[in-house]
Write a protein that holds these residues in place. Structure first.
Motif, PDB file in Angstrom:
ATOM      1  N   ALA A  34       0.939  -1.360   0.160  1.00  0.00           N
ATOM      2  CA  ALA A  34       0.092  -0.368   0.424  1.00  0.00           C
ATOM      3  C   ALA A  34       1.285   1.397   0.250  1.00  0.00           C
ATOM      4  N   LEU A  35       2.041   1.318   0.699  1.00  0.00           N
ATOM      5  CA  LEU A  35       3.246   2.255   0.640  1.00  0.00           C
ATOM      6  C   LEU A  35       3.230   2.494  -0.614  1.00  0.00           C
ATOM      7  N   VAL A  36       3.883   1.538  -1.477  1.00  0.00           N
ATOM      8  CA  VAL A  36       3.870   1.755  -2.719  1.00  0.00           C
ATOM      9  C   VAL A  36       3.741   2.232  -3.873  1.00  0.00           C
ATOM     10  N   LEU A  37       2.133   2.216  -3.483  1.00  0.00           N
ATOM     11  CA  LEU A  37       0.931   2.743  -4.248  1.00  0.00           C
ATOM     12  C   LEU A  37       1.311   3.966  -4.028  1.00  0.00           C
ATOM     13  N   SER A  38       0.764   4.555  -3.330  1.00  0.00           N
ATOM     14  CA  SER A  38       0.470   5.517  -2.360  1.00  0.00           C
ATOM     15  C   SER A  38       1.773   6.313  -2.932  1.00  0.00           C
ATOM     16  N   PHE A  39       3.075   6.068  -3.363  1.00  0.00           N
ATOM     17  CA  PHE A  39       3.915   7.069  -3.323  1.00  0.00           C
ATOM     18  C   PHE A  39       3.829   7.272  -4.992  1.00  0.00           C
ATOM     19  N   VAL A  40       3.121   5.499  -5.620  1.00  0.00           N
ATOM     20  CA  VAL A  40       2.833   5.676  -6.992  1.00  0.00           C
ATOM     21  C   VAL A  40       1.847   6.752  -7.243  1.00  0.00           C
ATOM     22  N   VAL A  41       0.587   6.871  -6.633  1.00  0.00           N
ATOM     23  CA  VAL A  41      -0.479   7.714  -7.068  1.00  0.00           C
ATOM     24  C   VAL A  41       0.520   9.355  -7.049  1.00  0.00           C
ATOM     25  N   LEU A  42       0.932   9.454  -6.067  1.00  0.00           N
ATOM     26  CA  LEU A  42       1.857  10.779  -5.857  1.00  0.00           C
ATOM     27  C   LEU A  42       2.201  10.933  -7.248  1.00  0.00           C
ATOM     28  N   ALA A  43       3.742  10.315  -7.359  1.00  0.00           N
ATOM     29  CA  ALA A  43       4.495  10.255  -8.809  1.00  0.00           C
ATOM     30  C   ALA A  43       3.590  10.975  -9.622  1.00  0.00           C
ATOM     31  N   MET A  44       2.828   9.746  -9.670  1.00  0.00           N
ATOM     32  CA  MET A  44       2.365   9.929 -10.904  1.00  0.00           C
ATOM     33  C   MET A  44       1.124   9.953 -11.422  1.00  0.00           C
ATOM     34  N   PHE A  45       0.074  11.057 -10.485  1.00  0.00           N
ATOM     35  CA  PHE A  45      -1.167  11.635 -10.736  1.00  0.00           C
ATOM     36  C   PHE A  45      -1.077  12.561 -10.293  1.00  0.00           C
ATOM     37  N   VAL A  46      -0.417  13.089  -8.763  1.00  0.00           N
ATOM     38  CA  VAL A  46      -0.959  14.194  -8.434  1.00  0.00           C
ATOM     39  C   VAL A  46       0.184  14.944  -8.517  1.00  0.00           C
ATOM     40  N   LEU A  47       1.272  15.292  -9.097  1.00  0.00           N
ATOM     41  CA  LEU A  47       2.496  15.437  -9.053  1.00  0.00           C
ATOM     42  C   LEU A  47       2.164  16.201 -11.066  1.00  0.00           C
ATOM     43  N   PRO A  48       2.060  15.357 -11.751  1.00  0.00           N
ATOM     44  CA  PRO A  48       1.980  15.793 -12.713  1.00  0.00           C
ATOM     45  C   PRO A  48       0.322  16.645 -12.978  1.00  0.00           C
ATOM     46  N   ALA A  49      -0.579  16.293 -12.641  1.00  0.00           N
ATOM     47  CA  ALA A  49      -1.694  17.100 -13.084  1.00  0.00           C
ATOM     48  C   ALA A  49      -1.663  18.082 -12.058  1.00  0.00           C
ATOM     49  N   ILE A  50      -0.841  18.557 -10.928  1.00  0.00           N
ATOM     50  CA  ILE A  50      -0.700  20.069 -10.158  1.00  0.00           C
ATOM     51  C   ILE A  50       0.163  20.432 -11.298  1.00  0.00           C
TER      52      ILE A  50
END
Length: 460
Positions: free
Chosen positions: A235-251
């Motif tokens: 779950a921790l790895v997937l959380s980082f994936v969401v941050l790196a692949m969605f949150v940062l590019p969208a912002i």
């Protein structure tokens, strides 16, 4: 009739009155019948009618908990699904709408160079010489004369791998202290690969110690948590994936940072909680409690950041805007940080509260939802104090340099607390703490209502 009592320390306990004493059967008056066995060999004893288990009341029909699950549990699951399915769907739709499909990531307006690894082979401290000047001998430095550090670096990768370059850096309090044998990182600007002027000495290499620390952390989690720990790491790895692949590019693509953070935090919450704790009513209650608390944190943060006229333009955000070359919603970025930062602590609080209520239900299936709520709330009061302190100390530790600079300014406490850097940390901390406090009664109430309608579990 059983009566309920509530003890302030131990919580509500349902006591069952002792069994009534058995009544003694009185022998009938008058002469007793002659029970002496008959001596007539032809006389047969009277046959008794067979007694069925239903007549004795000791039948073993196994109707105590071994039958099918009552319809109530099915209705509870349907209710939880009806509440969570639209929220999960809204999270996915939000991610689809906010993700920058087909857009390339923005390039930095500041050329920070390409990272190149190297190893320091020699260092020397001396006066700062202009290009072409040569130092003769070892004269003592004059009072107030600036000193520089000459560093010879052997490049281990990049376009000039295998060569050695010499860099001169001023000796200042903010300059790292390089020494022979240090593994360093340089920034190559893309000019002449053999010229020392094309490189900037930036920092130390830290990949190996960080990898060892991560391995130690993973081993500790696996030793204690076993399969549950493995799920938590996933779950921790997937959380980082969401941050790196969605949150940062969208912002970076210019989307509203707060909306992006809400969608990303929602996905992280669903994935982390269900992957770590499994699909159950307990986990669903924790998800609902987390969602309610996150919503409250977002609302409070938005209201008070606007009331305090926080711009969000701290040093890091200013550097980000300079690198992007265009504006960004700095206040929205501040609110996004509040939401994502509070998510981890909220998960801990909501899961703990839901688990406490279910364990109380397991220990005493006779407890109603009011009794479960009262007992769970007492547990939550102990937990919320440490959770709030954890959040406050985490933010205080991150803002420690800012606090020190403010302390050195020599102004009063009021102006220090009202400054942009300190005020935004105060809003971040207090809004998150209010959400944590609210998560305890909200999650406990939801858990009590759901657990009291579940099939009473067998005590372990």
């Amino acid at each position: 009739m059983p009566r309920d009592i509530a003890d302030d320390e131990t919580g509500p306990i349902r006591r069952v009155p002792p069994e009534a004493a058995q009544r003694r059967r009185r022998a009938p008056t008058g002469p007793r019948p002659d029970r002496t066995p008959s001596k007539d060999p032809d006389e047969k004893p009277a046959e008794r009618e067979p007694v069925t288990p239903q007549q004795t009341g000791h039948g073993h029909g196994h109707s105590h908990g071994h039958g099918p699950t009552p319809p109530t549990s099915r209705r509870v699951r349907q209710l939880l699904t009806a509440l969570l399915a639209p929220l999960a769907l809204a999270t996915l739709v939000g991610m689809v709408l906010l993700y920058p499909w087909g857009q390339e990531g923005p390039d930095s307006a500041i050329n920070s160079g390409t990272p190149v690894d190297g190893e320091v082979t020699a260092t020397a401290v001396g006066p700062c010489l202009a290009p072409g000047e040569v130092q003769v001998g070892q004269p003592a430095p004059a009072p107030g004369e600036d000193q520089c550090l000459t560093v010879d670096v052997h490049l281990t990768d990049g376009p000039a791998a295998g060569q050695t370059i010499r860099k001169v850096v001023p000796v200042e309090p903010s300059t790292p202290r390089f020494g022979a044998g240090d593994q360093v990182v340089l920034a190559f600007t893309g000019a002449d690969a053999t010229s020392p002027d094309s490189y900037q000495l930036r920092d130390f290499q830290r990949e190996l110690p960080l990898a060892l620390l991560a391995a130690l952390f993973a081993a500790a989690v696996l030793v204690l948590g076993r399969w549950r720990g493995l799920a938590a790491l996933g779950a921790l790895v997937l959380s980082f994936v969401v941050l790196a692949m969605f949150v940062l590019p969208a912002i970076l693509a210019g989307e509203n940072p707060l909306l992006v953070a809400i969608a990303g935090a929602g996905l992280i919450m669903f994935v982390a909680l269900y992957l770590t704790h499994g699909f159950s009513a307990l986990t669903s209650v924790a998800v609902l409690g987390t969602l309610v608390s996150l919503t409250l944190i977002g609302i409070i943060s938005a209201i008070f950041s606007a009331a305090a006229e926080l711009t969000g333009l701290d040093e890091d955000t200013t550097s980000l805007i300079a690198a992007l070359g265009h504006g960004i919603d700095a206040r929205g970025l501040l609110l996004a940080g509040v939401v994502i930062g509070a998510l981890g602590v909220l998960d801990d609080v909501t899961v703990t509260q839901a688990s406490s209520v279910w364990e109380l239900r397991r220990a005493n299936p006779a407890l109603g939802w009011r009794e479960l709520y009262a007992a769970g709330l007492r547990i939550g009061r102990d937990h919320v104090g440490s959770a709030v302190n954890t959040l406050v100390m985490a933010y205080a530790g991150a803002a420690l340099p800012v606090l020190l600079v403010s302390q050195l300014s020599g102004v009063g406490l009021g102006p220090i607390l009202g400054s942009q850097d300190i005020a935004q940390e105060i809003v971040r901390t207090l809004a998150g703490s209010i959400g944590i406090v609210a998560a305890v009664p909200v999650t406990t109430l939801l858990a009590a209502l759901i657990a009291s309608r579940e099939v009473a579990p067998t005590p372990r």
